[in-house]
Design a protein around this motif. Sequence first.
Motif, PDB file in Angstrom:
ATOM      1  N   ASP A   1      59.583  22.195  35.866  1.00  0.00           N
ATOM      2  CA  ASP A   1      59.442  23.863  35.841  1.00  0.00           C
ATOM      3  C   ASP A   1      57.739  24.074  35.634  1.00  0.00           C
ATOM      4  O   ASP A   1      57.422  24.956  36.461  1.00  0.00           O
ATOM      5  CB  ASP A   1      60.116  24.562  34.366  1.00  0.00           C
ATOM      6  N   ALA A   2      57.183  23.320  35.207  1.00  0.00           N
ATOM      7  CA  ALA A   2      55.560  23.226  35.256  1.00  0.00           C
ATOM      8  C   ALA A   2      55.111  23.332  36.518  1.00  0.00           C
ATOM      9  O   ALA A   2      54.283  24.018  36.921  1.00  0.00           O
ATOM     10  CB  ALA A   2      54.923  22.501  34.186  1.00  0.00           C
ATOM     11  N   LEU A   3      55.601  22.085  37.082  1.00  0.00           N
ATOM     12  CA  LEU A   3      55.182  21.868  38.457  1.00  0.00           C
ATOM     13  C   LEU A   3      55.545  22.962  39.495  1.00  0.00           C
ATOM     14  O   LEU A   3      54.719  23.384  40.391  1.00  0.00           O
ATOM     15  CB  LEU A   3      55.431  20.481  38.717  1.00  0.00           C
ATOM     16  N   GLU A   4      56.612  23.542  39.310  1.00  0.00           N
ATOM     17  CA  GLU A   4      57.187  24.611  40.241  1.00  0.00           C
ATOM     18  C   GLU A   4      56.207  25.778  39.969  1.00  0.00           C
ATOM     19  O   GLU A   4      55.854  26.344  40.776  1.00  0.00           O
ATOM     20  CB  GLU A   4      58.568  25.009  39.686  1.00  0.00           C
ATOM     21  N   ALA A   5      56.038  26.101  38.787  1.00  0.00           N
ATOM     22  CA  ALA A   5      55.168  27.241  38.558  1.00  0.00           C
ATOM     23  C   ALA A   5      53.586  27.291  39.051  1.00  0.00           C
ATOM     24  O   ALA A   5      53.254  28.055  39.640  1.00  0.00           O
ATOM     25  CB  ALA A   5      55.120  27.344  36.927  1.00  0.00           C
TER      26      ALA A   5
ATOM     27  N   VAL B   1      49.312   6.553  28.769  1.00  0.00           N
ATOM     28  CA  VAL B   1      48.976   7.775  27.371  1.00  0.00           C
ATOM     29  C   VAL B   1      49.303   8.826  28.195  1.00  0.00           C
ATOM     30  O   VAL B   1      48.824   9.505  29.158  1.00  0.00           O
ATOM     31  CB  VAL B   1      47.392   7.392  27.363  1.00  0.00           C
ATOM     32  N   GLY B   2      50.198   9.556  27.584  1.00  0.00           N
ATOM     33  CA  GLY B   2      50.606  10.998  28.067  1.00  0.00           C
ATOM     34  C   GLY B   2      49.556  11.968  27.923  1.00  0.00           C
ATOM     35  O   GLY B   2      48.580  11.754  27.011  1.00  0.00           O
ATOM     36  N   ALA B   3      49.818  12.837  28.919  1.00  0.00           N
ATOM     37  CA  ALA B   3      48.422  13.930  28.939  1.00  0.00           C
ATOM     38  C   ALA B   3      48.353  14.815  27.745  1.00  0.00           C
ATOM     39  O   ALA B   3      47.189  14.858  27.318  1.00  0.00           O
ATOM     40  CB  ALA B   3      48.622  14.727  30.080  1.00  0.00           C
ATOM     41  N   SER B   4      49.347  14.895  27.015  1.00  0.00           N
ATOM     42  CA  SER B   4      49.309  15.914  25.781  1.00  0.00           C
ATOM     43  C   SER B   4      48.708  14.988  24.515  1.00  0.00           C
ATOM     44  O   SER B   4      48.944  15.418  23.501  1.00  0.00           O
ATOM     45  CB  SER B   4      50.582  16.465  25.480  1.00  0.00           C
ATOM     46  N   THR B   5      48.729  13.640  24.486  1.00  0.00           N
ATOM     47  CA  THR B   5      48.147  12.901  23.507  1.00  0.00           C
ATOM     48  C   THR B   5      46.915  13.434  22.917  1.00  0.00           C
ATOM     49  O   THR B   5      45.823  13.621  23.840  1.00  0.00           O
ATOM     50  CB  THR B   5      47.932  11.392  23.948  1.00  0.00           C
ATOM     51  N   THR B   6      46.927  13.728  21.733  1.00  0.00           N
ATOM     52  CA  THR B   6      45.670  14.302  20.806  1.00  0.00           C
ATOM     53  C   THR B   6      44.751  13.187  20.538  1.00  0.00           C
ATOM     54  O   THR B   6      45.260  12.113  20.719  1.00  0.00           O
ATOM     55  CB  THR B   6      46.157  15.000  19.723  1.00  0.00           C
TER      56      THR B   6
ATOM     57  N   THR C   1      36.462  18.386  39.602  1.00  0.00           N
ATOM     58  CA  THR C   1      37.386  17.005  39.557  1.00  0.00           C
ATOM     59  C   THR C   1      38.354  17.001  40.949  1.00  0.00           C
ATOM     60  O   THR C   1      38.309  18.097  41.646  1.00  0.00           O
ATOM     61  CB  THR C   1      38.546  17.032  38.474  1.00  0.00           C
ATOM     62  N   ALA C   2      38.816  15.957  41.062  1.00  0.00           N
ATOM     63  CA  ALA C   2      39.658  15.967  42.398  1.00  0.00           C
ATOM     64  C   ALA C   2      41.200  16.297  42.307  1.00  0.00           C
ATOM     65  O   ALA C   2      42.058  16.421  43.082  1.00  0.00           O
ATOM     66  CB  ALA C   2      39.820  14.225  42.463  1.00  0.00           C
ATOM     67  N   LYS C   3      41.471  16.942  41.123  1.00  0.00           N
ATOM     68  CA  LYS C   3      42.823  17.612  41.008  1.00  0.00           C
ATOM     69  C   LYS C   3      42.834  18.913  41.638  1.00  0.00           C
ATOM     70  O   LYS C   3      41.996  19.541  41.695  1.00  0.00           O
ATOM     71  CB  LYS C   3      42.739  17.794  39.336  1.00  0.00           C
ATOM     72  N   ARG C   4      43.922  19.177  42.348  1.00  0.00           N
ATOM     73  CA  ARG C   4      44.178  20.366  42.994  1.00  0.00           C
ATOM     74  C   ARG C   4      44.840  21.318  42.040  1.00  0.00           C
ATOM     75  O   ARG C   4      45.445  20.942  41.000  1.00  0.00           O
ATOM     76  CB  ARG C   4      45.255  20.114  44.239  1.00  0.00           C
ATOM     77  N   ALA C   5      44.731  22.590  42.620  1.00  0.00           N
ATOM     78  CA  ALA C   5      45.413  23.484  41.520  1.00  0.00           C
ATOM     79  C   ALA C   5      46.872  23.381  41.082  1.00  0.00           C
ATOM     80  O   ALA C   5      47.367  23.742  40.150  1.00  0.00           O
ATOM     81  CB  ALA C   5      45.228  24.969  42.084  1.00  0.00           C
ATOM     82  N   ASP C   6      47.563  23.019  42.031  1.00  0.00           N
ATOM     83  CA  ASP C   6      49.062  22.657  41.860  1.00  0.00           C
ATOM     84  C   ASP C   6      49.351  21.159  41.241  1.00  0.00           C
ATOM     85  O   ASP C   6      50.506  20.999  41.065  1.00  0.00           O
ATOM     86  CB  ASP C   6      49.826  22.568  43.339  1.00  0.00           C
ATOM     87  N   GLU C   7      48.395  20.698  40.855  1.00  0.00           N
ATOM     88  CA  GLU C   7      48.518  19.306  40.406  1.00  0.00           C
ATOM     89  C   GLU C   7      48.327  19.586  38.734  1.00  0.00           C
ATOM     90  O   GLU C   7      47.531  20.034  38.249  1.00  0.00           O
ATOM     91  CB  GLU C   7      47.667  18.243  40.859  1.00  0.00           C
TER      92      GLU C   7
ATOM     93  N   ASN D   1      37.884   1.259  32.690  1.00  0.00           N
ATOM     94  CA  ASN D   1      38.690   1.361  34.066  1.00  0.00           C
ATOM     95  C   ASN D   1      39.881   1.897  33.856  1.00  0.00           C
ATOM     96  O   ASN D   1      40.799   1.662  34.445  1.00  0.00           O
ATOM     97  CB  ASN D   1      38.602  -0.068  34.275  1.00  0.00           C
ATOM     98  N   ALA D   2      40.069   3.087  33.295  1.00  0.00           N
ATOM     99  CA  ALA D   2      41.199   3.966  33.152  1.00  0.00           C
ATOM    100  C   ALA D   2      41.619   4.228  34.731  1.00  0.00           C
ATOM    101  O   ALA D   2      40.779   4.786  35.406  1.00  0.00           O
ATOM    102  CB  ALA D   2      41.015   5.152  32.399  1.00  0.00           C
ATOM    103  N   GLN D   3      42.833   4.436  34.670  1.00  0.00           N
ATOM    104  CA  GLN D   3      43.516   4.968  36.008  1.00  0.00           C
ATOM    105  C   GLN D   3      43.984   6.474  35.704  1.00  0.00           C
ATOM    106  O   GLN D   3      44.380   6.455  34.380  1.00  0.00           O
ATOM    107  CB  GLN D   3      44.717   4.174  36.559  1.00  0.00           C
ATOM    108  N   ILE D   4      43.899   7.380  36.609  1.00  0.00           N
ATOM    109  CA  ILE D   4      44.568   8.694  36.053  1.00  0.00           C
ATOM    110  C   ILE D   4      45.915   8.941  37.122  1.00  0.00           C
ATOM    111  O   ILE D   4      45.631   8.777  38.346  1.00  0.00           O
ATOM    112  CB  ILE D   4      43.515   9.737  36.096  1.00  0.00           C
ATOM    113  N   GLU D   5      46.919   9.664  36.471  1.00  0.00           N
ATOM    114  CA  GLU D   5      47.910   9.741  37.074  1.00  0.00           C
ATOM    115  C   GLU D   5      48.047  11.343  37.407  1.00  0.00           C
ATOM    116  O   GLU D   5      47.874  12.146  36.269  1.00  0.00           O
ATOM    117  CB  GLU D   5      49.129   9.451  36.618  1.00  0.00           C
ATOM    118  N   LEU D   6      48.137  11.860  38.379  1.00  0.00           N
ATOM    119  CA  LEU D   6      48.325  13.241  38.791  1.00  0.00           C
ATOM    120  C   LEU D   6      49.627  13.566  39.574  1.00  0.00           C
ATOM    121  O   LEU D   6      50.072  12.791  40.438  1.00  0.00           O
ATOM    122  CB  LEU D   6      46.979  13.566  39.917  1.00  0.00           C
ATOM    123  N   VAL D   7      50.336  14.470  39.100  1.00  0.00           N
ATOM    124  CA  VAL D   7      51.623  14.991  39.510  1.00  0.00           C
ATOM    125  C   VAL D   7      51.649  16.368  40.003  1.00  0.00           C
ATOM    126  O   VAL D   7      50.802  17.186  39.686  1.00  0.00           O
ATOM    127  CB  VAL D   7      52.649  14.987  38.547  1.00  0.00           C
ATOM    128  N   SER D   8      52.250  16.632  41.121  1.00  0.00           N
ATOM    129  CA  SER D   8      52.604  17.780  41.681  1.00  0.00           C
ATOM    130  C   SER D   8      54.078  17.849  41.904  1.00  0.00           C
ATOM    131  O   SER D   8      54.679  16.948  42.094  1.00  0.00           O
ATOM    132  CB  SER D   8      51.680  18.190  42.951  1.00  0.00           C
TER     133      SER D   8
END
Lengths: 1023, 290
Positions: free
Chosen positions: B14-18, B70-75, B156-162, B130-137
Amino acid sequence: MNLSLTINHEIQEIEIQPRETLLRALRRNGYFGVKHGCENGECGACAVLIDGVPMNSCVMLAAQAEEKNITTIEALGQVEEQGWKRTEGLDPLQNAFIETGAIQCGYCTPALILAAKALLEKNPQPNENKVREALSGVLCRCTGYVKPVEAVMQAIREPRVETGDLGIPVPLEFFQPPSSEISYDETPISSLQSPISNLHTPVSTLPQMLVAPTIPQTSIVGKPEKKVDAQKLAQGKPAFTDDIELRGMLYAKVLFSPVAHARIKRIDVAQARALPGVHAVLTHHDLPRVVYSTAGQSDPIPGPLDMFSLDDKVRFVGDRVAFVAAESEEIAERALELIAVEYEELPALIDMRDAMKADAIRIHDEAEYVNFGESDPSKNIAAEIEFELGNVAQGFAQADFVLEDEYIVPKVQQVSIEPHVVVTYWDEDDRLVIRTSTQVPFHARRILAPVLQLPPKRIRVIKPRIGGGFGGKQEVLIEDVAAHLTIATGRPVRYEYTRREEFENARSRHPMRVRMKTGVLRDGTMVANEMYALSDTGAYGCHAVTVTGNTGQKCMGLYNAPNIKFHAHIVYTNTPPAGAFRGYGVPQGFFPLEVHMEKIARHLGLDPLEFRLKNAVKAGDELPTSKAWSEGREPHPEVIETCGLAECVSEGARAIQWRSLQSPVSDSKRLETRDYPHLRRGVGVACVMQGTAIPYLDMGGASIKINDDGSFNLLVGATDLGTGSDTVLAQLAAEILGVPIDDILVYSSDTDFTPFDKGAYASSTTYISGGAVVKAAEQVAQQIKARAAQIFSDWAEKHGETDIPRTEFAQPETFPLIPDPRTLPPALRPNDIVLRDQRAWAPDGRSLSLAEIALSTLHHRDQFQIMAVASYVSPKSPPPFAAQFAQVLVDTETGQVTVEKLVMAVDSGVIVNPATASGQIEGGMTQALGYAVCEEMLYDARGQSVIRSLGDYKIFAANEMPELQTIFVQTFEPSHPFGLKAVAEIPMDGVAPAVANAVYDACGVWLNEIPLTPERVWRALKK
Amino acid sequence: MREFDLLQPKTLNDALEALAQNNATIRPLGGGTDMLVDLRARRVQPDTLVALQGVNELRGVTRANGHLHVGASTTIAEILKNPLFAPFNALRQAASVFANPMIRNSATIAGNIGSASPAGDMLPPLLALNAQIELVSRNETRVMPLSEFFLGPRKTAKRADELISSIQLLVTSNQSPVSNPQSSAFYKLGLRQADAISLVSVAVWLERDGEKIRDVRIALGAVAPRPMRATRAEEILRGQIFSETNLKESARIASTECSPISDLRASADYRRRMIAVYVRRMIEQAWQHF
């Protein structure tokens, strides 16, 4: 949209806006214990527990709390006795905060308690470092954290082990302390970065007290009584200005100038006015042009009148351009964007050194400008002060050694956690009510009357609880904005600064460039001392004369040279105006003076302590500068009656282990370990003095009346802004009336109900307002005694028949057996009666309760109201004296200075309440520490502030504090009935020079400019 | 604060759809500690915010296939609490001085990365590790080294839909006999020692082989438009014996690799010198922890 969540154990459904913060939503729903201090999650006053975890409600949307469990301070505990009902009482943390004196203004108290609560839920036995870490998300500007930390430790209930004489701790991991002490969890983080050394707040946070033999025995004065307002503040009760909601209230916003200096050529507000929800937009076209000064001082204001509510010229980035009132803050903000302003920019004068140049742009050219003293707006001079005692030129000619140097002190801000905030409304009698966070309610009424074109009798100023002021609220700063808008709309209006507006628009400490020249004989005798100060008042001259005058009057008075000269120019620049800030010009002078003294002592090879004491004033001396200048008014020579400076120096030196540490700069300053070759430790000192009120001017009034139950209402105009003055004044009354402090109900202040008081400034409340309370209480006591004597005599006459049905004949050990009534003298005089333990005692041991006396006078016979009003003004301003010591660790590779310990030994006369007084010292030292090492307001070349938040302008947090030690050297000041002098401001004065002198002691470099930022120290070391 | 719509999706889809349906004025909302400040200052003025708090797929820290996901929402607070982060000392050191303890309870790792401040506290340690980052759309998932993610200040390299979905760290274990011991360290220099905007920050990671530094990564914060690696300084040390001379040279090189600015807080010169001091100190510290 609807939000369902649990607040304080109740499931609730509340209506919210998508963009509404949780802070706003909670306050709108009546949870006023959640406070606004900033908008960036940096001060922590808005803390709530979300599912038990403390978070900042100001950086969270209300919608993010969906289905969460919220706890605010209101859930913790309530006072146990509620009439016929009993509650479970206060939470142990709330009680501990009350008992330890951890509450000063109380604005951050709910947040501190919640942060502690969350910690103890997870970890019931935390050590002190963990407590400090947990509290570090909540900034407190009042306490220095000593007592809040102690409160939490006390609430843990496990008796704490006294660590004894810590001595000098082993080298701490200056930049990489062991971490298991700090992280919450059990997995150790190696090398956590934190400055925390192993602080051990002593078991009792009360100060060391040295008592002069002349101090009379008292039962309430001198005791660490609980603060009279602590209970409500610990519960987060709605006691502050913004904790009310009025029907139809509008929100004010101000359009601020984006340029430092300009004329407003054109201003178009049509679009803003047309925006739905906007009720008023005011510009300089709409308001009467009344010149005034915002400085909250007695009439006539000792300074130029140079400001208007709104003007057609702007003089700094942040100057006012237009006022808006709208139904919400968002609408008001939108309206500001719709105001079109055309500026004709003028050259901006940012550097104070340029102000008096021949080609400098003139900042004040308005026809209405009213001069004061030597002000000359054509030269951008707001004030000039000059006095000379003796002849310094001759003095320098005699001297064996003359040292001249220049020093720079920065602009810093008061940073009360409660911002400036005001609510105005018309009452049913068409009088304008101004509910405001002010230190000067009576001055505010007088100053605002002409600005609003209302007579003072149609203005009522209410001062509720104040969330800190420190001088920032000795200013009639924003009351006019809301008042003009209430007049324009007829509706209640609320106006509160954001934290950014505080930094960009509110007042600050005058920055100065100070030149010192001192001549001494070979034996260290000072023969001439001269100071020149260039002081920057910013765009307006509020407090210009008096702040800088005090720089000379207080600082140049400490050393009794035969030849003393002080000269100052206070100049206008296109920067935000400076004003009153705790210390009031005196910290600006003591940094140069006391570093200069240290240099001379070191140069001549004299003991720095002995050199200072040799030249300092002593009891019996005339205060040299007292006859030279007094607040821009007529000076009166004053003899110093009490001076405990020598004792302060010796006690302070002992506490900091001066003799063993202080030594010629050498490699011995290296720490005794090979692991830290770049660390150096040193100690430094500064001697300081302040004043106690303004002589022949400051007046405070008090009224006291008795109630049916023998309790008393004490009404004072004095303005407790968190200092504890309500408590101290209640103690003075209770001492005289022979009742516990609980029987004194203090109310401060309201221009309709309380007698006049000039307000909270100049370290005057305990001395001046306290003088009024003592006089009023003595008159009330006399009335009580008269009635008691009358009753006792009547009783004797009637041989046992009495009109007092419930008289108890108590028989305390100190009294003889009850005599046979027939042998009693026929009449007692009032002065034969003693008030003690809520009773009036006859010499023979009979007594009446004050309730009986109250009922007698109010209901039974010859009825009258026992009450009195009194006021007090002093012909003296007896100086408190202090020696302030600092121990520092310097990283010579990076220039970082870690202050490890601050000691202050102070002669403030008799201490009325050691808990509140040491709280003042600890909080003051902490603010002064910021002045010494990290606080500084900076502006770019266009005059735009680069400080916009508490992230940019760091004030100390609980986990960054050095050890603080307070020693009171008590003298009995004969000019006051209880022998007291001032406490509040003097701790600001000596920390910066003591730290700078300690840095020299550690690594042999002098720093003539504060704050001692890492780069400044590093550059000095590189030379 | 301008008006905006708030979406509160319950699933990642739902988040990605939005995000896919909206234009560029949509923004994800994590803890809110940066976003609300930016909204108020009008640095960002989105029409729509997508609150990610309810999206369970973005939560959680798991260890699988030799990596920590590490999930994105990890505080930030969880980084201090969760023992799975024990091997990543530099990351935990950064977390321990991140803002203040209350902000740490709200602020998320993805929020700090997404804000892409040149002075972001968590960024140098993540680079050093040397962290890797995962982006989803809606249409794809892509993984890239974090070093390629930052393009400039707040870019950043993140697109608005990601969305940032997770951060991945290679897990190494000091207990394992086959892999070499590894260690990391972090320091932030501020106007005071805690809770301040950094003047400079330094993170290092070392892999040890006997008396040699087998591999090394050095990351610097607040001294360039984006958090950066000091690769030339690393070269001085890589494969070399741990020695005072090498250390000093590497620190010197690091200070020449960065491009700090002068502002009212500190001069470029001072920042450079401090890079040299702290690169040396952090490598010493990491070495001492083997």
